[in-house]
Design a protein around this motif. Structure first.
Motif, PDB file in Angstrom:
ATOM      1  N   SER A 145       0.806  -1.059  -0.149  1.00  0.00           N
ATOM      2  CA  SER A 145       0.029   0.001  -0.016  1.00  0.00           C
ATOM      3  C   SER A 145       0.981   1.193   0.117  1.00  0.00           C
ATOM      4  CB  SER A 145      -0.787   0.087   1.159  1.00  0.00           C
ATOM      5  OG  SER A 145      -0.248  -0.043   2.188  1.00  0.00           O
ATOM      6  N   SER A 153      -5.157   1.251  -2.356  1.00  0.00           N
ATOM      7  CA  SER A 153      -4.580   1.841  -1.153  1.00  0.00           C
ATOM      8  C   SER A 153      -3.289   2.693  -1.200  1.00  0.00           C
ATOM      9  CB  SER A 153      -4.105   0.974   0.056  1.00  0.00           C
ATOM     10  OG  SER A 153      -5.351   0.041   0.148  1.00  0.00           O
ATOM     11  N   ARG A 212      -3.051   6.750  -0.772  1.00  0.00           N
ATOM     12  CA  ARG A 212      -2.209   7.599   0.091  1.00  0.00           C
ATOM     13  C   ARG A 212      -1.519   8.384  -0.731  1.00  0.00           C
ATOM     14  NH1 ARG A 212      -0.034   5.076   4.342  1.00  0.00           N
ATOM     15  NH2 ARG A 212      -0.907   2.932   3.728  1.00  0.00           N
TER      16      ARG A 212
END
Ligand SMILES: C[S@@+](CC[C@H](N)C(=O)[O-])C[C@H]1O[C@@H](n2cnc3c(N)ncnc32)[C@H](O)[C@@H]1O
Length: 292
Positions: free
Chosen positions: A63, A97, A101
């Motif tokens: 991620s 993800s 981010r």
């Protein structure tokens, strides 16, 4: 191996829950961040010399939490230089993800991100088919070699893509960790899964020597609080046991003998340290830096 035992990887949501609990109860990311803070700047001190753009390849980037920390160090070392960061990651969820981010992290303007939703071997085949042999200034494989079938071939391939001053960084559990001890002793009695190999830095160092590659190793001390594993019926303890043994519902599906043996082993000094009434599992990692 009791026939009812199955790999934790076969139940994705339980795996994700166990992994989250592992991160909460361990210093896994903290010890990596300390390494990135203190050692990485020296390691990358010449990868971008004289370059107007730096090419970074993240293999199994997940991620992106650790990737973004690495990128900030590269930015710090080479201010204003354009960075191209490509990520090989087979999980669509992880890529999502990672993208989220990136979208919410400031100061990434000079970094171009590209995601390849595939495994390292699919990437290799695709590049070989297209006859593309792009070179990289920094390649990293963090906590992902467990999921690769032919590790020496994978390392050789990515090592072959390094620029003259580049570095290849591998991080995985240390040969001195409780993991290495547990896997060596009990791996054969736990559900084997060809998706996950019980490898530690000791195995990788041996393979690097066989291949004839030069490397440097940094030990990253880390622990995981496994006190709850010894409290009967404790839900968190049961999930952590699943993570430790890579087995889905270990406490319900393992034989009593195996369970007792592993619980005993976990308390031994080769696996854990007892302090202030708590049990801390040795989660030491090794960072291996390979030269071109
Ligand atoms: C334990 S996570 C580590 C993520 C990240 N590097 C970190 O340290 O936070 C391992 C990652 O490797 C990915 N992965 C699994 N098999 C892979 C393969 N054959 N090639 C590339 N990535 C793989 C998984 O999807 C997962 O995101």
């Amino acid at each position: 191996m009791a026939s009812s035992m199955r790999s934790l990887l076969s139940d994705h949501s339980r795996y994700v829950e166990a992994f989250r609990l592992f991160l909460e109860n361990s210093t896994e990311h903290q010890c990596m961040l300390e390494f990135i803070e203190k050692k990485l700047p020296g390691i990358i001190s010449s990868i971008g010399n004289g370059k107007s753009a730096i090419n970074i390849l993240s293999v199994g980037g997940g991620s992106g939490e650790i990737d973004l920390q690495i990128l900030s160090k590269v930015q710090g070392k080479y201010p204003g230089v354009t960075i191209s960061n490509e990520v090989i990651e087979p999980s669509g969820e992880q890529i999502l993800s990672y993208k989220e981010r990136v979208a919410t992290t400031p100061n990434l303007e000079n970094i171009k991100f590209t995601w390849h939703k595939e495994t390292s071997s699919e990437y290799k085949s695709r590049m070989n088919e297209k006859k593309v042999f792009k070179k990289w200034d920094f390649i990293h494989m963090i906590q992902m070699l467990y999921y690769v079938k032919d590790i020496p071939a994978t390392i050789k391939y990515f090592h072959g893509l390094l620029e003259a001053k580049a570095k290849l960084l591998i991080i995985l559990v240390s040969g001195t960790s409780g993991w290495a001890r547990l896997w060596k002793k009990y791996g054969p009695r736990l559900p084997l899964n060809d998706l996950c190999l019980y490898v530690s830095s000791a195995d990788i160092k041996e393979q690097l020597t066989t291949i004839g590659l030069k490397y440097q190793v940094y030990e990253l001390p880390s622990t995981m609080d496994i006190t709850n594993c010894f409290i009967k019926g404790n839900k968190e303890g049961e999930l952590l046991m699943d993570f430790l043994t890579e087995t889905c519902d270990f406490s319900k599906t393992s034989s009593l003998d195996l369970k007792n043996e592993i619980m005993e082993e976990l308390k031994k000094p080769e696996c854990s340290e007892e302090k202030d009434g708590k049990v801390f599992f040795n989660n030491n990692l090794s960072a291996i830096v390979i030269e071109p």
